[in-house]
Design a protein around this motif. Sequence first.
Motif, PDB file in Angstrom:
ATOM      1  N   THR A 171      31.929  35.991  35.252  1.00  0.00           N
ATOM      2  CA  THR A 171      33.013  36.817  34.726  1.00  0.00           C
ATOM      3  C   THR A 171      34.344  36.408  35.339  1.00  0.00           C
ATOM      4  N   GLN A 172      34.278  35.503  36.318  1.00  0.00           N
ATOM      5  CA  GLN A 172      35.483  35.046  37.018  1.00  0.00           C
ATOM      6  C   GLN A 172      35.145  33.699  37.670  1.00  0.00           C
ATOM      7  N   THR A 173      36.163  32.938  38.051  1.00  0.00           N
ATOM      8  CA  THR A 173      35.888  31.675  38.747  1.00  0.00           C
ATOM      9  C   THR A 173      35.711  31.893  40.250  1.00  0.00           C
ATOM     10  N   SER A 174      35.853  33.149  40.695  1.00  0.00           N
ATOM     11  CA  SER A 174      35.746  33.435  42.129  1.00  0.00           C
ATOM     12  C   SER A 174      34.422  32.997  42.784  1.00  0.00           C
ATOM     13  N   PRO A 175      33.270  33.007  42.060  1.00  0.00           N
ATOM     14  CA  PRO A 175      32.054  32.493  42.717  1.00  0.00           C
ATOM     15  C   PRO A 175      32.226  31.065  43.241  1.00  0.00           C
ATOM     16  N   MET A 176      33.196  30.335  42.710  1.00  0.00           N
ATOM     17  CA  MET A 176      33.443  28.978  43.207  1.00  0.00           C
ATOM     18  C   MET A 176      33.967  28.995  44.643  1.00  0.00           C
ATOM     19  N   GLN A 177      34.541  30.139  45.056  1.00  0.00           N
ATOM     20  CA  GLN A 177      34.917  30.274  46.476  1.00  0.00           C
ATOM     21  C   GLN A 177      33.672  30.142  47.343  1.00  0.00           C
ATOM     22  N   ILE A 178      32.623  30.899  46.951  1.00  0.00           N
ATOM     23  CA  ILE A 178      31.375  30.886  47.731  1.00  0.00           C
ATOM     24  C   ILE A 178      30.756  29.483  47.704  1.00  0.00           C
ATOM     25  N   TYR A 197      33.555  34.566  31.178  1.00  0.00           N
ATOM     26  CA  TYR A 197      33.108  35.337  30.012  1.00  0.00           C
ATOM     27  C   TYR A 197      33.066  36.824  30.306  1.00  0.00           C
ATOM     28  N   ARG A 198      33.579  37.604  29.377  1.00  0.00           N
ATOM     29  CA  ARG A 198      33.488  39.056  29.502  1.00  0.00           C
ATOM     30  C   ARG A 198      33.262  39.661  28.138  1.00  0.00           C
ATOM     31  N   LYS A 199      32.589  40.808  28.094  1.00  0.00           N
ATOM     32  CA  LYS A 199      32.325  41.465  26.811  1.00  0.00           C
ATOM     33  C   LYS A 199      33.579  42.148  26.304  1.00  0.00           C
ATOM     34  N   HIS A 211      39.780  31.131  30.260  1.00  0.00           N
ATOM     35  CA  HIS A 211      39.775  30.204  31.400  1.00  0.00           C
ATOM     36  C   HIS A 211      40.538  30.781  32.590  1.00  0.00           C
ATOM     37  N   GLN A 212      40.021  30.493  33.770  1.00  0.00           N
ATOM     38  CA  GLN A 212      40.738  30.850  34.995  1.00  0.00           C
ATOM     39  C   GLN A 212      40.829  29.618  35.889  1.00  0.00           C
ATOM     40  N   ILE A 213      41.740  29.680  36.819  1.00  0.00           N
ATOM     41  CA  ILE A 213      41.751  28.679  37.896  1.00  0.00           C
ATOM     42  C   ILE A 213      41.658  29.456  39.206  1.00  0.00           C
ATOM     43  N   GLU A 214      40.650  29.105  39.979  1.00  0.00           N
ATOM     44  CA  GLU A 214      40.480  29.728  41.289  1.00  0.00           C
ATOM     45  C   GLU A 214      41.120  28.823  42.330  1.00  0.00           C
ATOM     46  N   GLY A 215      41.746  29.417  43.339  1.00  0.00           N
ATOM     47  CA  GLY A 215      42.282  28.619  44.449  1.00  0.00           C
ATOM     48  C   GLY A 215      41.745  29.158  45.760  1.00  0.00           C
ATOM     49  N   TRP A 308      43.076  32.148  52.317  1.00  0.00           N
ATOM     50  CA  TRP A 308      43.612  32.905  51.187  1.00  0.00           C
ATOM     51  C   TRP A 308      43.033  32.354  49.897  1.00  0.00           C
ATOM     52  N   ALA A 309      43.084  33.209  48.869  1.00  0.00           N
ATOM     53  CA  ALA A 309      42.533  32.826  47.566  1.00  0.00           C
ATOM     54  C   ALA A 309      43.407  33.395  46.462  1.00  0.00           C
ATOM     55  N   PHE A 310      43.320  32.762  45.310  1.00  0.00           N
ATOM     56  CA  PHE A 310      43.997  33.337  44.140  1.00  0.00           C
ATOM     57  C   PHE A 310      43.180  33.041  42.899  1.00  0.00           C
ATOM     58  N   GLY A 311      43.412  33.825  41.844  1.00  0.00           N
ATOM     59  CA  GLY A 311      42.794  33.571  40.545  1.00  0.00           C
ATOM     60  C   GLY A 311      43.848  33.766  39.479  1.00  0.00           C
TER      61      GLY A 311
HETATM   62  N1  DAH Z   1      38.733  37.074  40.131  1.00  0.00           N
HETATM   63  C1  DAH Z   1      39.832  37.949  39.890  1.00  0.00           C
HETATM   64  C2  DAH Z   1      39.818  38.402  38.439  1.00  0.00           C
HETATM   65  O1  DAH Z   1      39.151  37.823  37.642  1.00  0.00           O
HETATM   66  C3  DAH Z   1      41.159  37.256  40.158  1.00  0.00           C
HETATM   67  C4  DAH Z   1      41.363  37.022  41.633  1.00  0.00           C
HETATM   68  C5  DAH Z   1      42.041  37.957  42.388  1.00  0.00           C
HETATM   69  C6  DAH Z   1      40.909  35.874  42.240  1.00  0.00           C
HETATM   70  C7  DAH Z   1      42.261  37.763  43.737  1.00  0.00           C
HETATM   71  C8  DAH Z   1      41.132  35.668  43.595  1.00  0.00           C
HETATM   72  C9  DAH Z   1      41.798  36.620  44.325  1.00  0.00           C
HETATM   73  O2  DAH Z   1      40.731  34.564  44.217  1.00  0.00           O
HETATM   74  O3  DAH Z   1      42.029  36.397  45.642  1.00  0.00           O
HETATM   75  O4  DAH Z   1      40.462  39.356  38.121  1.00  0.00           O
END
Ligand code: DAH
Length: 341
Positions: A171-178, A197-199, A211-215, A308-311
């Motif tokens: 549902t997010q690219t955040s699992p790529m952090q792990i 993907y989300r419903k 699409h998302q980009i995870e950092g 730090w992380a971002f999405g």
């Molecule tokens: N995964 C979050 C979303 O789909 C976006 C996000 C927020 C990613 C904060 C991050 C973060 O890595 O630090 O809404």
Amino acid sequence: MKSMLENIRREALDALGQAALPENVEALRVKYLGKKGELTAILKQMGKLSAEERPVMGQLANKVRGEIEQAIASAAAAAEERRLDLQLKQEALDVTVPGRSMTIGHKHPMYTVLDEIKDIFIGMGFRILDGPEIELAEYNFTKLNTDEGHPAREWSDTFYFTEDSSILLRTQTSPMQIRAMETYPLPLRVIAPGRVYRKDEVDATHSPMFHQIEGLVVDKGITMGDLKGTLNTVVEKLYGAGTKTRFRPHHFPFTEPSCEMDVQCHECGGVGCRVCKGEGWIEMLGAGMVHPKVLEGCGIDSSVYSGWAFGIGLERTALRRFNISDLRLIFENDVRFLTQF
Ligand code: DAH
């Protein structure tokens, strides 16, 4: 016999003079000079002639044979030439006919933006990661400090593959952090673009696939200042020098503290307009300091390392970048739309 030879010669030369096609010439060669041919048949009768007649007839026969052979050769050459002419005429190309023009494709506008963002991060020493779209709930939620029972894990929002809710479309690219923290040695500087993907029902701002980009950055002594400095640099490269950002407190389970970053509206410069709905700012991404629980869950000592992380949503970024009003245009692949970019 002499008159027979003369007749054959006349007939043969006449016929050869009219033979149009190579196969006609060949038929005549067989008719006159072949093993069972007419001239051959006469030559076979030479034995019956008297000793005086034989050399005379022999000479004449040879002369006739020679003439027919020659006529066959020139008739064959002429017929071959005619055949070639005909073929050339049939296969002729009209080089003056205007050609069918080929349309050459180009990068999809969303990938133009993705490549720009990738370039910016590569320039800052980040590594690009790719990961699975079919993901374990463990990675998509649990290891991101989103335990069972959390509303984000509801069946109404997520595409699950199994009754026990253990496998899903991320549902997010955040699992790529792990996955990054479990796979690569520290320090880490990565971005991971990809589909999520989300419903959601399709409308002007929603799609069940986007699409998302995870950092993610993890190192010793990383602070919120690094996050702001890096993201400010990215925004200036993407939208031009001097573009302002604003960080607002927010909540995400896997970051502490968490924030959302807004970018000053490119349309009105912050005064407030239709594009930013009078706000002067446009929401761009979620971010924060990686939660110590998330670091520890990946075997990283949170008293030594921080991160730090971002999405960021890629479609929204592309829509804004090209002033496109409807998300559906990004996915419909209508060339009349795509060729404008
Ligand atoms: N995964 C979050 C979303 O789909 C976006 C996000 C927020 C990613 C904060 C991050 C973060 O890595 O630090 O809404």
